[in-house]
Design an enzyme around this catalytic site. Sequence first.
Site, PDB file in Angstrom:
ATOM      1  CB  CYS A   2      -0.885   0.020   1.234  1.00 13.86           C
ATOM      2  SG  CYS A   2      -1.938  -1.407   1.372  1.00 13.86           S
ATOM      3  NE  ARG A  27       6.411   1.379  -1.554  1.00 14.48           N
ATOM      4  CZ  ARG A  27       7.444   1.670  -0.777  1.00 14.48           C
ATOM      5  NH1 ARG A  27       8.470   2.298  -1.267  1.00 14.48           N
ATOM      6  NH2 ARG A  27       7.448   1.340   0.474  1.00 14.48           N
ATOM      7  CD1 TRP A  75      -0.078  -6.181  -2.939  1.00 13.09           C
ATOM      8  CD2 TRP A  75      -0.122  -6.748  -0.773  1.00 13.09           C
ATOM      9  NE1 TRP A  75       0.419  -7.461  -2.824  1.00 13.09           N
ATOM     10  CE2 TRP A  75       0.396  -7.833  -1.512  1.00 13.09           C
ATOM     11  CE3 TRP A  75      -0.248  -6.878   0.603  1.00 13.09           C
ATOM     12  CZ2 TRP A  75       0.800  -9.014  -0.913  1.00 13.09           C
ATOM     13  CZ3 TRP A  75       0.149  -8.063   1.202  1.00 13.09           C
ATOM     14  CH2 TRP A  75       0.669  -9.118   0.449  1.00 13.09           C
ATOM     15  CG  ASN A  99      -0.029   2.459   3.594  1.00 15.10           C
ATOM     16  OD1 ASN A  99      -1.021   2.370   2.882  1.00 15.10           O
ATOM     17  ND2 ASN A  99       1.110   3.003   3.189  1.00 15.10           N
ATOM     18  N   GLY A 100      -1.194  -0.591   6.661  1.00 14.54           N
ATOM     19  CA  GLY A 100      -0.993  -1.377   7.882  1.00 14.54           C
ATOM     20  C   GLY A 100      -2.206  -2.245   8.161  1.00 14.54           C
ATOM     21  CD  GLU A 470      17.368 -14.158  -4.572  1.00 18.65           C
ATOM     22  OE1 GLU A 470      16.741 -14.492  -3.554  1.00 18.65           O
ATOM     23  OE2 GLU A 470      17.038 -13.177  -5.267  1.00 18.65           O
ATOM     24  CE  LYS A 474      14.304 -12.519  -7.423  1.00 19.50           C
ATOM     25  NZ  LYS A 474      14.838 -12.239  -6.156  1.00 19.50           N
ATOM     26  CD  GLU A 477      10.418 -12.883  -5.916  1.00 17.80           C
ATOM     27  OE1 GLU A 477      11.570 -12.950  -6.383  1.00 17.80           O
ATOM     28  OE2 GLU A 477      10.032 -11.963  -5.200  1.00 17.80           O
ATOM     29  CG  HIS A 493      19.005 -36.921   3.569  1.00 28.06           C
ATOM     30  ND1 HIS A 493      19.390 -38.058   4.243  1.00 28.06           N
ATOM     31  CD2 HIS A 493      20.149 -36.282   3.216  1.00 28.06           C
ATOM     32  CE1 HIS A 493      20.712 -38.095   4.301  1.00 28.06           C
ATOM     33  NE2 HIS A 493      21.199 -37.032   3.676  1.00 28.06           N
ATOM     34  CE  LYS A 589      11.897  -3.609  -4.839  1.00 29.96           C
ATOM     35  NZ  LYS A 589      12.610  -4.829  -5.241  1.00 29.96           N
TER      36      LYS A 589
HETATM   37  C1  F6R Z   1      12.149 -11.100  -3.645  1.00 25.26           C
HETATM   38  C2  F6R Z   1      11.981  -9.950  -2.795  1.00 25.26           C
HETATM   39  C3  F6R Z   1      11.470 -10.163  -1.411  1.00 25.26           C
HETATM   40  C4  F6R Z   1      12.181  -9.220  -0.449  1.00 25.26           C
HETATM   41  C5  F6R Z   1      11.551  -9.328   0.953  1.00 25.26           C
HETATM   42  C6  F6R Z   1      12.268  -8.448   1.949  1.00 25.26           C
HETATM   43  O1  F6R Z   1      12.592 -10.769  -4.913  1.00 25.26           O
HETATM   44  O2  F6R Z   1      12.232  -8.846  -3.192  1.00 25.26           O
HETATM   45  O3  F6R Z   1      11.601 -11.476  -1.019  1.00 25.26           O
HETATM   46  O4  F6R Z   1      13.530  -9.539  -0.403  1.00 25.26           O
HETATM   47  O5  F6R Z   1      10.207  -8.951   0.889  1.00 25.26           O
HETATM   48  O6  F6R Z   1      12.243  -7.119   1.570  1.00 25.26           O
HETATM   49  P1  F6R Z   1      13.308  -6.088   2.075  1.00 25.26           P
HETATM   50  O7  F6R Z   1      14.622  -6.492   1.552  1.00 25.26           O
HETATM   51  O8  F6R Z   1      12.847  -4.771   1.554  1.00 25.26           O
HETATM   52  O9  F6R Z   1      13.269  -6.145   3.581  1.00 25.26           O
END
Ligand code: F6R
Length: 594
Positions: A2, A27, A75, A99-100, A470, A474, A477, A493, A589
């Site tokens: 948000c 975001r 969001w 927000n929140g 990671e 990626k 996502e 295992h 984001k």
């Molecule tokens: C994945 C991604 C998220 C952030 C996570 C933490 O591509 O971007 O997994 O890494 O939401 O966010 P930050 O780093 O802003 O605390």
Amino acid sequence: MCGIIGYIGDKEKKKIIIEGLRELEYRGYDSAGISVFSDNELHSFKTTGKLINLEKKCENFSSSGFGLAIGHTRWATHGKATEINAHPHSAEFSNIVHNGIIENYAILKKDLEKKGHIFLSQTDTEVVVHLFEENLLHLKDSTLAFKETIKALKGSYAILLITKKENDKIFYAKNGSPLIIGTDGSDIYFASSSTPLIGLVKDVCYLEDGEVGYMDKNNFKSLKNIIPLSGTKISSQKDGYRYFMEKEIYEQHKVLQDTISSRILEDKIELNLPKDFLKDINSITICACGTSYHAGLSAKYIFEREAKIKTDAIIASEFRYSNPIMRKDELFIVISQSGETADTLEALKLANKNGLKTLAVCNVENSSMVREAKYSLLTRAGIEKGVASTKAYATQVMLLWILGIYIAEIKQSISKENIKKQIKNMNEAIKATMINPKIHDRLKKLSKRYLHGHGFFFIGRDIFYPLALEGALKLKEISYLHAEGYPGGEMKHGPIALADSELFTISLMPKHLLFDKIKSNTEELASRDATICAISQEIIDIADDMVLIDKFDSYMEEFFAMMIVLQILALEVAIRLGNDVDMPRNLAKSVTVE
Ligand code: F6R
């Protein structure tokens, strides 16, 4: 997640709010809305989907002269992404954006319903505006009524409220979610992050938790901790790339140079971190979420190997409620791109409360975490617009590597030669992120063979295990395909039960770290007919597909080169599947709710 924008002044309010919301668009959100209060009328517009829909909806509306305005990108948390659930929410004569999460909204709602309030949405937010009007009925004073309302809330919030009872004030409250107030010397602006304010305002105040009040054009100076807002508006262009994510992948060698700049010299490391602060630490705990957690897990390997210091990396949401044992001789590091992630921020507050030495590794200056931690180190990745983190991750790993060697030097657990070697490797690792067009082409072609099947395993060992995590994150996502990261040695295992030709294994096979071990693990999968795509600088006979990276002399160079391969692979698969790479479904984001 948000976003909030607010404005008090004479300019075209609709334009200011929508342009502000556009700066927050990256975001992630699923609906948007705006309320303008001018000429004693409240005008509200809300839509689902993108801002363009909102723009269309209010294209015939304009307001001139002095007025107030609030806007929001939502969001969804409580209630689906519908127009009714979009903010601003209204009661009889007031509108609110939030927000929140209001945790006690259900009790408050029941109470208000008994008093005759009718609710239209499924949100927690709508309760707040009704409670304000209910309180105003009794208290007869908007400021008292607003403060009384905020007192009744449990949870996290950044709130802006406008009411027909006050034609020159925006009421605000902050707890747990970021909120900034800025001025250009005349008009007042609000935003949930500094990005929309850059270039618009000269001074800002980052509100602290618990701050509640109202703002008009005359009382900005009464705020605590007013600071100038630095920074220049970054280009929001894709510069010829198809997506921001692609641009950010290609930018990595540049931002990594910024990360190391003035921090690594020829034979020593300099960090703006007092040596005394680190001298007596006996263990390190790293807390983060998502990609930042993966960077933290990589750091565990570096800290233990080079600095010989016991390190744990923990997912922040797990840490918070586990009654963690915290020792005063422990360094507590949080890692975050945004510096606002609710779980990580709360973990940091917990560590501070327990008297630990705290350090934020963060990309955003003045973010909540940077302000909360005792010390901070900025990753200098620049603004990252793609929801899937790439360059922020690369700079986190690099900065943590630098920090590991810095701690090793302070702890005298590393030789002078090794420091020199590490520094050389850091410089070489940055070169390894320069993208070879042949590798990109290869991945583009390869991607068409990986659009089906019943899932992906990404495997790696040692520091390549968090890289495998990671790579899997990626891919899932932005492609929405199922992918898991595993330590190579763990497959037998249990997970190997899934192996068949429709199970794709992406194997990270560095020549300079446990090569024979990961080779055996890959062979175990190949002999059960799993389809293998190996990433290595060596030709791997048993692989069905190969991505050959350049020849490197150290495993950290291989690490950064493979990171690029994994990012581009995810990108190309997602593009082929027709997905919105920069704004993948369901994702935001900056995750400011727990
Ligand atoms: C994945 C991604 C998220 C952030 C996570 C933490 O591509 O971007 O997994 O890494 O939401 O966010 P930050 O780093 O802003 O605390």
